[in-house]
Scaffold this active site. Structure first.
Site, PDB file in Angstrom:
ATOM      1  N   ASN A   1       9.087  43.474  13.646  1.00 42.44           N
ATOM      2  CA  ASN A   1       9.633  42.243  13.041  1.00 42.44           C
ATOM      3  C   ASN A   1      11.064  42.443  12.526  1.00 42.44           C
ATOM      4  OD1 ASN A   1       6.475  41.306  11.437  1.00 42.44           O
ATOM      5  ND2 ASN A   1       7.218  40.767  13.487  1.00 42.44           N
TER       6      ASN A   1
ATOM      7  N   ASP B   1      -0.635  36.183  10.017  1.00 36.55           N
ATOM      8  CA  ASP B   1       0.212  35.645  11.096  1.00 36.55           C
ATOM      9  C   ASP B   1       0.171  34.115  11.098  1.00 36.55           C
ATOM     10  OD1 ASP B   1       1.940  35.861  13.230  1.00 36.55           O
ATOM     11  OD2 ASP B   1       0.336  36.022  14.722  1.00 36.55           O
TER      12      ASP B   1
HETATM   13  C1  IPE Z   1       2.041  40.694  13.257  1.00 33.21           C
HETATM   14  O1  IPE Z   1       2.502  39.425  13.606  1.00 33.21           O
HETATM   15  C2  IPE Z   1       2.802  41.219  12.087  1.00 33.21           C
HETATM   16  C3  IPE Z   1       2.558  40.542  10.822  1.00 33.21           C
HETATM   17  C4  IPE Z   1       1.745  39.566  10.613  1.00 33.21           C
HETATM   18  C5  IPE Z   1       3.296  41.077   9.721  1.00 33.21           C
HETATM   19  P1  IPE Z   1       3.560  39.209  14.780  1.00 33.21           P
HETATM   20  O2  IPE Z   1       3.798  37.767  14.862  1.00 33.21           O
HETATM   21  O3  IPE Z   1       4.736  40.089  14.592  1.00 33.21           O
HETATM   22  O4  IPE Z   1       2.756  39.764  16.043  1.00 33.21           O
HETATM   23  P2  IPE Z   1       2.906  39.446  17.577  1.00 33.21           P
HETATM   24  O5  IPE Z   1       4.382  39.501  17.914  1.00 33.21           O
HETATM   25  O6  IPE Z   1       2.337  38.081  17.803  1.00 33.21           O
HETATM   26  O7  IPE Z   1       2.103  40.499  18.263  1.00 33.21           O
HETATM   27  C1  IPE Z   2       3.753  36.213  10.262  1.00 33.45           C
HETATM   28  O1  IPE Z   2       4.165  34.979  10.697  1.00 33.45           O
HETATM   29  C2  IPE Z   2       4.723  36.837   9.300  1.00 33.45           C
HETATM   30  C3  IPE Z   2       5.608  37.812   9.937  1.00 33.45           C
HETATM   31  C4  IPE Z   2       5.390  38.373  11.084  1.00 33.45           C
HETATM   32  C5  IPE Z   2       6.814  38.183   9.210  1.00 33.45           C
HETATM   33  P1  IPE Z   2       5.094  34.792  11.966  1.00 33.45           P
HETATM   34  O2  IPE Z   2       6.507  34.727  11.503  1.00 33.45           O
HETATM   35  O3  IPE Z   2       4.829  35.797  13.024  1.00 33.45           O
HETATM   36  O4  IPE Z   2       4.632  33.361  12.430  1.00 33.45           O
HETATM   37  P2  IPE Z   2       4.370  32.879  13.917  1.00 33.45           P
HETATM   38  O5  IPE Z   2       3.406  33.819  14.535  1.00 33.45           O
HETATM   39  O6  IPE Z   2       5.709  32.889  14.603  1.00 33.45           O
HETATM   40  O7  IPE Z   2       3.827  31.515  13.743  1.00 33.45           O
HETATM   41 MG    MG Z   3       3.503  35.851  14.571  1.00 39.11          MG
END
Ligand code: IPE
Ligand code: IPE
Ligand code: MG
Length: 228
Positions: free
Chosen positions: A63, A15
């Site tokens: 996502n 993340d």
């Molecule tokens: C979790 O991250 C999913 C991945 C890293 C693939 P998210 O960014 O989607 O999670 P939340 O929304 O903060 O819970």
């Molecule tokens: C994790 O990074 C990757 C995916 C969930 C696809 P994020 O896209 O959630 O990055 P942040 O949490 O918004 O920084």
């Molecule tokens: Mg995230």
């Protein structure tokens, strides 16, 4: 990592790509590009350290509801990474399995995943597996396994159910980068007794040394599994 007990199965919630990009005045998409490159580097290093099953959470079922441009960019990264992906993990003699609601993905993404799995199939049985969660959600994985058992008219046990999941191992350690302290629908059944390591480091900045630190922390944990 010399001299410490390295976990056999490691979950990695990658993340923070979006925040990393914003910090650098880049678009969120560039954060994901950096993220996939780092996923390969960190997983390769984890195998060098002795990890047998590396489970990387790349894209959740939730996502998929992000803006179409962002989701499409991640799909394109998966497709474009094919060659480097296969060469990186051939070198480590690791096979790959993509886990998730793969039916929710466009056919060209699925085809690329299949090609990677097939190219690395000779390494099945050599003891190293990279699991990549794309359109992965633990609830979906559990419901699919339950429905398959119902269709077979089979009663499950705790062990048989674990074995029927798309990622059938219990991670000793789950690492989440990006500072949030939650699992966000990752390995809910398999993580019953996992040690959970949270770091504020955003995934594109997460380095081999950071992985060493997580392993060093893991080595200090006293795992009791409910016993006195
Ligand atoms: C979790 O991250 C999913 C991945 C890293 C693939 P998210 O960014 O989607 O999670 P939340 O929304 O903060 O819970
Ligand atoms: C994790 O990074 C990757 C995916 C969930 C696809 P994020 O896209 O959630 O990055 P942040 O949490 O918004 O920084
Ligand atoms: Mg995230």
């Amino acid at each position: 990592m010399n001299g410490i007990a390295v976990p056999t199965t490691v979950g990695l919630i990658m993340d923070g790509n979006g925040r990393w990009a914003l910090q650098q005045n880049k678009s969120r998409l560039e954060g994901h590009t950096k993220g996939i490159v780092n996923m390969m580097a960190i997983s390769a290093y984890a195998f060098d350290c002795g990890v047998k099953n590396m489970v990387c959470y790349g894209l959740s079922t939730e996502n998929l509801k992000r803006p179409a441009e962002e989701v499409r960019h991640i799909y394109k990264l998966v497709i474009d990474a094919f060659e480097i992906f296969v060469s990186t993990f051939s070198e480590k003699k690791s096979c790959v399995k993509f886990i998730g609601d793969l039916g929710a993905l466009p056919e060209e993404v699925r085809a690329s995943m299949r090609r990677s799995e097939e190219a690395l199939r000779p390494y099945e049985g050599t003891g190293k597996t990279l699991y990549v969660g794309i359109a992965y959600g633990s609830r979906h994985e559990i419901v699919e396994a339950v429905n398959a058992a119902v269709e077979r008219g089979e009663k499950v046990t705790e062990e048989s159910f674990l074995g029927s999941l798309s990622m059938p191992c219990e991670p000793e350690l789950i690492i989440r980068t990006g500072g949030e302290m939650r699992l966000s629908n990752f390995l809910l059944y398999q993580s019953s007794y996992s040690e959970l390591y949270f770091t504020p480091t955003l995934f594109p900045d997460f380095s081999n040394e950071d992985l060493d630190r997580a392993f060093a922390w893991y080595a200090t944990r006293k795992r009791r599994f409910g016993l006195a």
